[in-house]
Each structure stands twice: as C-alpha cells, then as structure tokens.
Design a protein around this motif. Structure first.
Motif, PDB file in Angstrom:
ATOM      1  N   PHE A  33       0.829  -1.216   0.000  1.00 55.82           N
ATOM      2  CA  PHE A  33       0.000   0.000   0.000  1.00 55.82           C
ATOM      3  C   PHE A  33       0.865   1.269   0.000  1.00 55.82           C
ATOM      4  O   PHE A  33       0.341   2.372   0.027  1.00 55.82           O
ATOM      5  N   ARG A  34       2.143   1.070   0.005  1.00 58.49           N
ATOM      6  CA  ARG A  34       3.107   2.186  -0.044  1.00 58.49           C
ATOM      7  C   ARG A  34       2.765   3.250   0.990  1.00 58.49           C
ATOM      8  O   ARG A  34       2.477   4.413   0.661  1.00 58.49           O
ATOM      9  N   VAL A  35       2.757   2.817   2.231  1.00 59.67           N
ATOM     10  CA  VAL A  35       2.487   3.769   3.322  1.00 59.67           C
ATOM     11  C   VAL A  35       3.625   4.798   3.360  1.00 59.67           C
ATOM     12  O   VAL A  35       4.734   4.517   2.874  1.00 59.67           O
ATOM     13  N   PRO A  36       3.376   5.971   3.914  1.00 56.67           N
ATOM     14  CA  PRO A  36       4.413   7.025   3.919  1.00 56.67           C
ATOM     15  C   PRO A  36       5.724   6.566   4.556  1.00 56.67           C
ATOM     16  O   PRO A  36       5.742   5.622   5.334  1.00 56.67           O
ATOM     17  N   PHE A  37       6.785   7.289   4.188  1.00 56.63           N
ATOM     18  CA  PHE A  37       8.148   7.073   4.704  1.00 56.63           C
ATOM     19  C   PHE A  37       8.808   5.815   4.175  1.00 56.63           C
ATOM     20  O   PHE A  37       9.789   5.352   4.707  1.00 56.63           O
ATOM     21  N   ILE A  38       8.263   5.233   3.093  1.00 56.31           N
ATOM     22  CA  ILE A  38       8.973   4.086   2.504  1.00 56.31           C
ATOM     23  C   ILE A  38       9.592   4.488   1.167  1.00 56.31           C
ATOM     24  O   ILE A  38      10.808   4.448   1.003  1.00 56.31           O
ATOM     25  N   TYR A  39       8.777   4.916   0.218  1.00 59.06           N
ATOM     26  CA  TYR A  39       9.302   5.203  -1.110  1.00 59.06           C
ATOM     27  C   TYR A  39       9.369   6.708  -1.436  1.00 59.06           C
ATOM     28  O   TYR A  39       9.654   7.080  -2.560  1.00 59.06           O
ATOM     29  N   GLY A  40       9.021   7.559  -0.532  1.00 59.72           N
ATOM     30  CA  GLY A  40       9.006   9.002  -0.844  1.00 59.72           C
ATOM     31  C   GLY A  40       7.566   9.481  -0.957  1.00 59.72           C
ATOM     32  O   GLY A  40       6.678   8.712  -1.331  1.00 59.72           O
ATOM     33  N   HIS A  41       7.430  10.757  -0.689  1.00 56.42           N
ATOM     34  CA  HIS A  41       6.104  11.372  -0.554  1.00 56.42           C
ATOM     35  C   HIS A  41       5.159  11.168  -1.731  1.00 56.42           C
ATOM     36  O   HIS A  41       3.997  10.823  -1.559  1.00 56.42           O
ATOM     37  N   LYS A  42       5.727  11.345  -2.916  1.00 56.73           N
ATOM     38  CA  LYS A  42       4.837  11.336  -4.085  1.00 56.73           C
ATOM     39  C   LYS A  42       4.240   9.949  -4.386  1.00 56.73           C
ATOM     40  O   LYS A  42       3.285   9.836  -5.143  1.00 56.73           O
ATOM     41  N   TYR A  43       4.812   8.909  -3.760  1.00 55.79           N
ATOM     42  CA  TYR A  43       4.271   7.561  -4.000  1.00 55.79           C
ATOM     43  C   TYR A  43       3.322   7.099  -2.888  1.00 55.79           C
ATOM     44  O   TYR A  43       2.821   5.982  -2.951  1.00 55.79           O
ATOM     45  N   ASP A  44       3.114   7.940  -1.870  1.00 54.83           N
ATOM     46  CA  ASP A  44       2.295   7.501  -0.735  1.00 54.83           C
ATOM     47  C   ASP A  44       0.930   6.997  -1.208  1.00 54.83           C
ATOM     48  O   ASP A  44       0.215   7.701  -1.925  1.00 54.83           O
ATOM     49  N   PHE A  45       0.591   5.811  -0.798  1.00 51.95           N
ATOM     50  CA  PHE A  45      -0.698   5.159  -1.088  1.00 51.95           C
ATOM     51  C   PHE A  45      -1.004   5.058  -2.591  1.00 51.95           C
ATOM     52  O   PHE A  45      -2.164   5.003  -2.975  1.00 51.95           O
ATOM     53  N   THR A  46       0.026   5.053  -3.422  1.00 47.66           N
ATOM     54  CA  THR A  46      -0.217   4.828  -4.845  1.00 47.66           C
ATOM     55  C   THR A  46      -0.177   3.323  -5.101  1.00 47.66           C
ATOM     56  O   THR A  46       0.236   2.542  -4.232  1.00 47.66           O
ATOM     57  N   SER A  47      -0.559   2.945  -6.310  1.00 47.47           N
ATOM     58  CA  SER A  47      -0.641   1.525  -6.624  1.00 47.47           C
ATOM     59  C   SER A  47       0.214   1.223  -7.851  1.00 47.47           C
ATOM     60  O   SER A  47       0.308   2.051  -8.774  1.00 47.47           O
ATOM     61  N   SER A  48       0.827   0.036  -7.903  1.00 46.36           N
ATOM     62  CA  SER A  48       1.679  -0.311  -9.044  1.00 46.36           C
ATOM     63  C   SER A  48       0.814  -0.535 -10.294  1.00 46.36           C
ATOM     64  O   SER A  48      -0.322  -0.998 -10.196  1.00 46.36           O
ATOM     65  N   ARG A  49       1.413  -0.259 -11.460  1.00 50.77           N
ATOM     66  CA  ARG A  49       0.652  -0.481 -12.699  1.00 50.77           C
ATOM     67  C   ARG A  49       0.891  -1.887 -13.251  1.00 50.77           C
ATOM     68  O   ARG A  49       0.318  -2.269 -14.266  1.00 50.77           O
ATOM     69  N   HIS A  50       1.749  -2.689 -12.596  1.00 49.08           N
ATOM     70  CA  HIS A  50       2.044  -4.034 -13.096  1.00 49.08           C
ATOM     71  C   HIS A  50       1.146  -5.084 -12.418  1.00 49.08           C
ATOM     72  O   HIS A  50       1.101  -5.148 -11.184  1.00 49.08           O
ATOM     73  N   THR A  51       0.492  -5.898 -13.239  1.00 51.72           N
ATOM     74  CA  THR A  51      -0.398  -6.947 -12.707  1.00 51.72           C
ATOM     75  C   THR A  51       0.362  -7.891 -11.772  1.00 51.72           C
ATOM     76  O   THR A  51      -0.162  -8.328 -10.750  1.00 51.72           O
TER      77      THR A  51
END
Ligand code: NAP
Length: 391
Positions: A190-208
């Motif tokens: 779920f890309r919670v904050p403080f893992i991949y950087g702010h702009k990715y927070d709670f974003t979802s991957s486009r790869h199945t």
C-alpha cells in the motif's frame, strides 16, 4: 547385615569403605546356602565384579534382607526396579552434578511429566515446560509420557536436569512469526508514507504481477496461520522464548526486504512477461495445494490430544504420493512454492529467501528422516529426506 545404600548418596567406588557386612561366603551361609544358586549365572559374575564385597551377590534374599539390598543391587547393576514398589528419584544438575532434589516414594508408574510437577513444587522457578530431564547428563531429554518403571533405572533413579530457559507456546510463536510477514508486506504494497518518498504515498503499481504477488504472499501466510490454529497437532506445547527473536528477525526481515523491491515504483516485471508469470503461478498453486495436503495427511496420523508418531504413507490424494519418495514432502512443496514466487517476481531477495529456507528445511528434513529410520525398522528404504533420489 547393614545395607550400604544411603538414600542421599549414590555409590562411590573410589572411596575406601568400612566393612559393613559378611564376605560373600558368609553371606550365603547366613542365608542357608553353601554356594550361589545356579540361576544367579552371569549376572552374579557381573555383580561380583561390580558390587562392593559387603553386598551379597544377586540372588533372591529373604524378604527382610531383600527390601533394601535388592534396592542397592538394582541400582548398581542398572536392572529395572522391582515393579509396584514406590521408588526414589534424585535430580541432579546436568552441568554441576549438584543434587537439586530428592523425591521419596515416587509411584513406579509415575510419568516424567508427573516427576516434573513434583520437582516444580520445590523449585517453582522451573515450571515443567522449562525442564529437560535426562538419564545421562549429555543424553536426550526424556519424554513427558515416559514411565519411571520402564526406564533402565534402579529403585533410586538418578535424573539429570537442564533448564531450557523461559518458554513460550508454539501457537503464539507461529502466530507472531506468520502474522508479521503478512502485515509488513501489506505496508509496502500500500506504499504507506516514509517508505518510497512522498509522491508515491498510497499509490498503486501499474504491473499486474505486483498485485498477483501480493495475493500469493498474503495467501501463503494466511494459510499458515489457519493451519497453525486448525490443522497442526503439535507434540510440544512450548519452545524457548529466545527462539522467537531469531525466527521473527528471519521471517519479518526477509518479508520487508522482498516487499520493498517487489512493490518499488521502479520495479520491472519479469523478462518473459505473462508466460513466465503464468508458469510461476501454476508452480506456486500446485505447491501450496501439495503443502496443505501433506499437512492434512500428517494431522490424520495423530489422534486429537495425542503425541503419536507414525510412518506417513500416500493417501488417495495424489499430492501425498510424494511420500513414496521423500520423508518431508511438506518441505519439498514449501520450497517449490518459493521457487514459483521467485520466478514470478524475478526478484533477487525472493531467490535468497528460497535458498535460505531450502537450506534450513534440508537440515530439518535430514533430522526427521534419521529419526524415522531409527524409530521404525520397516521404514520405506526408497525415501530421501527432501528431494527425491538426491537429498
Ligand atoms: N519458509 C520456511 O523457511 C519454513 C521453514 C519451516 C517450516 N515452514 C512451513 O511450516 C510448515 C510446518 O513446519 P514444521 O517444521 O512444523 O513441519 P513438520 O515437522 O513436518 O510438522 C507438521 C505437523 O505434523 C506433525 N507431524 C510431523 N510428522 C509426524 C508424524 N510422523 N506423525 C504424526 N505427526 C507428525 C508435527 O508434529 P510435531 O509437533 O510432533 O513435530 C506438526 O504438528 C512446513 O510444512 C512448512 O510449510 C516454512
């Protein structure tokens, strides 16, 4: 005749002894015998060698004399204690040989579990699950269900104690070990904050494949949690508390490492695309079904509430046919699942996790295979520990 046995001390042949009874010939005379009866046989010769001279050799003595002297001889000769009589149990520290406890008048049919309970009364800090009692200071722990009178001990049984350390229940251990990876993986997914950087927070991957990997990983650990609660019938109630730190570091650490890369915004899908993912998914699903089938087969070997161990054989379920070739097919399927997951994600940490898991399970499988061979004479000779025909 005065018997030599002092219930607080065992024989010490290195020390000179005060004469305390007639010499053997006189002993026979006192019993109205001119020489040892023939049935004394080889045991008598052994007794003559091993028993100090003031003890009469191994024969049936009149009841008054026999009570304590048979007791002493039985201890010295290592013969089983006479059935039905209360026994004495002394418990020594396996490291220092210091006497920790002397239990008087223990029923001969008492189990090791009952002896542990008696020991706990004098040493409450060592509750039964913490205790390992052995016949030899460096030997194997006796089982809780072992019965005193069936052990090769005399009327005074000497048991050696080792402290196993603080204990924790197996179910708690497994729930902690398996709930951790499930939860940790989802944090990365779920890309919670403080893992991949702010702009990715709670974003979802486009790869199945990233979503598929999350389903497979979660399914695996939910399955394990449910199996721990509803399928496995463990023979040990507890394990040392310190193990949980080691095991959690392994499971939680690897889960975080794998999840970090698989769910990373820069993750790239596997080289051969959908074909590779489909093949890997098929391997994963087959191995999960196989692993579950073996767990069910093992469960059916052990009636609820018992600790019985039997030779597992293939059943009507084709996934269990691997029992024809290996002793621990559940480990074989487990490794297969992780290989499938590694092919699916094409991720190095997953491959390393599979390799470490394989190494560990091979060590365990070899141990279990050896135990089967030792315990069951008719154990199928074709079986290998974990990999058919190889390992
Ligand atoms: N990824 C990894 O690194 C990893 C590592 C280890 C395990 N695992 C997974 O966790 C699962 C369970 O592991 P485990 O080491 O507990 O497996 P296991 O030793 O094969 O035992 C599974 C269950 O079956 C019982 N059992 C085993 N052999 C038996 C027999 N001959 N007769 C009656 N009952 C028997 C065991 O009881 P006892 O309590 O008497 O043993 C236990 O309750 C594995 O199959 C695997 O899927 C994964």
């Amino acid at each position: 005749m005065i018997c030599l046995w002092d219930s607080q001390n065992s024989w010490d042949f290195s020390k000179p002894r005060e004469p305390c009874g007639p010499e053997p010939a006189e002993a026979w005379a006192a019993l109205g015998l001119s020489r040892p009866p023939p049935e004394a046989g080889p045991a008598l010769h052994r007794a003559r060698r091993e028993v100090p001279p003031c003890l009469p050799p191994r024969v049936s003595l009149p009841p008054v004399l026999s009570r304590r002297c048979v007791h002493s001889k039985a201890s010295v000769l290592g013969d089983p204690a006479p059935r039905g009589r209360p026994q004495e149990v002394e418990i020594l520290d396996a490291k220092t040989r210091e006497k920790l406890c002397f239990l008087d008048k223990v029923e001969p049919h008492a189990t090791i579990a009952e002896i542990k309970n008696l020991f706990t009364k004098t040493h409450p800090q060592w509750y039964p699950a913490r205790q390992s009692l052995r016949l030899d200071p460096k030997g194997k722990s006796l089982k809780d269900e072992d019965v005193l009178q069936k052990l090769p001990v005399g009327t005074t049984a000497t048991l050696y104690f080792r402290d196993l350390g603080a204990q924790i229940s197996w179910v708690t251990v497994f729930l902690t070990e398996y709930a951790g990876p499930l939860f940790i993986y989802l944090l990365f997914y779920f890309r919670v904050p403080f893992i991949y950087g702010h702009k990715y927070d709670f974003t979802s991957s486009r790869h199945t494949v990233v979503h598929l990997a999350c389903i497979c990983h979660s399914f695996h650990y939910i399955k394990r949690l449910l199996e721990t609660l509803f399928v496995h019938r463990f023979s040990h109630g507890t394990m040392p508390l310190r193990n949980i730190f080691k095991n959690c570091t392994y499971y939680w650490g690897f889960a975080a490492w794998m999840a970090y890369y698989i769910n990373h915004p820069l993750y790239t899908p596997p080289t051969y695309g959908a074909q590779q993912v489909k093949l890997a998914l098929a391997i994963f699903v087959i191995c999960q079904l196989g692993n579950f089938s073996i767990h069910m087969a093992l469960r059916d070997l052990r009636p609820a509430g018992s600790k019985t161990r039997k030779i597992p054989y293939p059943t009507k379920n084709p996934f269990t046919w691997l029992f024809l070739l290996v002793s621990c097919p559940n480990y074989t399927y487990e490794v297969g699942s992780w290989i499938g997951f590694a092919i699916m994600t094409q991720c190095l940490p997953v491959a390393l996790f599979s390799l470490v898991g394989f190494t560990q399970m091979t060590i365990w499988a070899k141990g279990k295979h050896r135990s089967y061979l030792k315990e069951f004479r008719d154990y199928p000779p074709l079986r290998m520990p974990i990999i058919p025909f190889l390992l």
